[in-house]
Design a protein around this motif. Structure first.
Motif, PDB file in Angstrom:
ATOM      1  N   ALA A 137      45.237  50.916  39.378  1.00  0.00           N
ATOM      2  CA  ALA A 137      43.839  50.285  39.381  1.00  0.00           C
ATOM      3  C   ALA A 137      43.201  50.374  40.712  1.00  0.00           C
ATOM      4  N   LEU A 138      42.004  50.864  40.876  1.00  0.00           N
ATOM      5  CA  LEU A 138      41.246  51.165  41.947  1.00  0.00           C
ATOM      6  C   LEU A 138      40.233  50.181  42.189  1.00  0.00           C
ATOM      7  N   LEU A 139      40.498  49.378  43.219  1.00  0.00           N
ATOM      8  CA  LEU A 139      39.518  47.971  43.558  1.00  0.00           C
ATOM      9  C   LEU A 139      38.662  48.425  44.797  1.00  0.00           C
ATOM     10  N   GLU A 140      37.492  47.857  44.690  1.00  0.00           N
ATOM     11  CA  GLU A 140      36.575  47.994  45.740  1.00  0.00           C
ATOM     12  C   GLU A 140      36.494  46.829  46.355  1.00  0.00           C
ATOM     13  N   LEU A 141      37.213  46.510  47.475  1.00  0.00           N
ATOM     14  CA  LEU A 141      37.138  45.109  48.153  1.00  0.00           C
ATOM     15  C   LEU A 141      36.093  44.531  48.968  1.00  0.00           C
ATOM     16  N   GLU A 142      35.451  43.704  48.938  1.00  0.00           N
ATOM     17  CA  GLU A 142      34.222  43.395  49.665  1.00  0.00           C
ATOM     18  C   GLU A 142      34.747  42.286  50.857  1.00  0.00           C
ATOM     19  N   ILE A 143      34.898  42.684  51.901  1.00  0.00           N
ATOM     20  CA  ILE A 143      35.708  41.958  52.999  1.00  0.00           C
ATOM     21  C   ILE A 143      34.946  41.871  54.272  1.00  0.00           C
ATOM     22  N   ASP A 144      34.288  40.516  54.398  1.00  0.00           N
ATOM     23  CA  ASP A 144      33.357  40.406  55.605  1.00  0.00           C
ATOM     24  C   ASP A 144      32.293  41.205  55.898  1.00  0.00           C
ATOM     25  N   GLY A 145      31.524  41.500  54.465  1.00  0.00           N
ATOM     26  CA  GLY A 145      30.380  42.456  54.394  1.00  0.00           C
ATOM     27  C   GLY A 145      30.648  43.701  54.478  1.00  0.00           C
TER      28      GLY A 145
END
Length: 223
Positions: free
Chosen positions: A59-67
């Protein structure tokens, strides 16, 4: 396709901190790679579980981290064996267009001919593919395949842009003639004999001669 997940950086570590995170229906995770220090994160439990189910083993995730956004490829998932909730996830940081090496599951399609036995010799296939174009599975069509059919790595149809990293002669699926129960029993007995294993006489087999002897004794007394 990547799944978008909002992540939080975590500053607490250790088993106690991990337990507190899980009690809040969240998942501790780490992102490694690209020469950067590991990023320790907390992810929403339910959304992450759905993303992993949808994306499969890679699985490929697009992680939103501090903007900011970080593409992360799933490498290891720890699941509680009893409660079945996520315990911890390891990711590898990737970039769009970057090629990665992954093991992709083999998925059999269709049914082989009757009275055949289908054996999956290798359940996964190692390929190189773009991080954003990793197939969830490699399909292998066995519909109507007769006994004696062998499917090797070189026979697989890979998605465009993917490269096989296995030896082309690697056997993936082997279809043989289904053995009868009698043939299996004879094969087992032969193997046991070669190994010097003696089978214990069953209770029924042991009782039969005794019953016959008893019957003969009764007949003699009546005479």
């Amino acid at each position: 396709m990547s799944e978008k997940i909002k992540a939080e950086k975590r500053t607490e570590f250790g088993k106690g901190a991990a337990r507190r995170i899980r009690r809040e229906d969240k998942v501790p995770a780490v992102v490694y790679g690209h020469g950067n220090d590991p990023i320790h994160l907390t992810l929403p439990g339910h959304d992450t579980m759905l993303a992993l189910k949808h994306g499969g083993a890679n699985a490929l995730l697009e992680l939103e981290i501090d903007g900011t956004t970080q593409l992360a490829l799933t490498k290891q998932v720890q699941i509680d064996p009893i409660k079945r909730h996520l315990e911890h996830i390891d990711f590898v940081a990737v970039k769009r267009g970057e090629k990665v090496t992954v093991d992709v599951p083999v998925h059999l399609v269709g049914e082989a001919a009757r009275e055949t036995l289908v054996v999956t010799e290798n359940a996964t296939v190692q390929i190189e593919a773009e991080a954003t174009h990793i197939p969830e599975a490699i399909e292998v069509d066995i519909d109507g395949a007769e006994a004696g059919t062998q499917i090797h790595a070189s026979d697989l149809v890979l998605p465009s842009g993917s490269t096989l990293l296995l030896d082309p002669e690697t056997l993936i699926v082997n279809i043989t003639e289904q053995q009868s129960e009698a043939a299996l029993e004879a094969e087992l007995e032969e193997a046991e004999a070669e190994a010097g294993i003696e089978r214990e006489e069953s209770d029924e087999a042991a009782e039969a001669p005794a019953a016959e002897a008893s019957a003969e004794g009764e007949a003699s007394s009546e005479e």
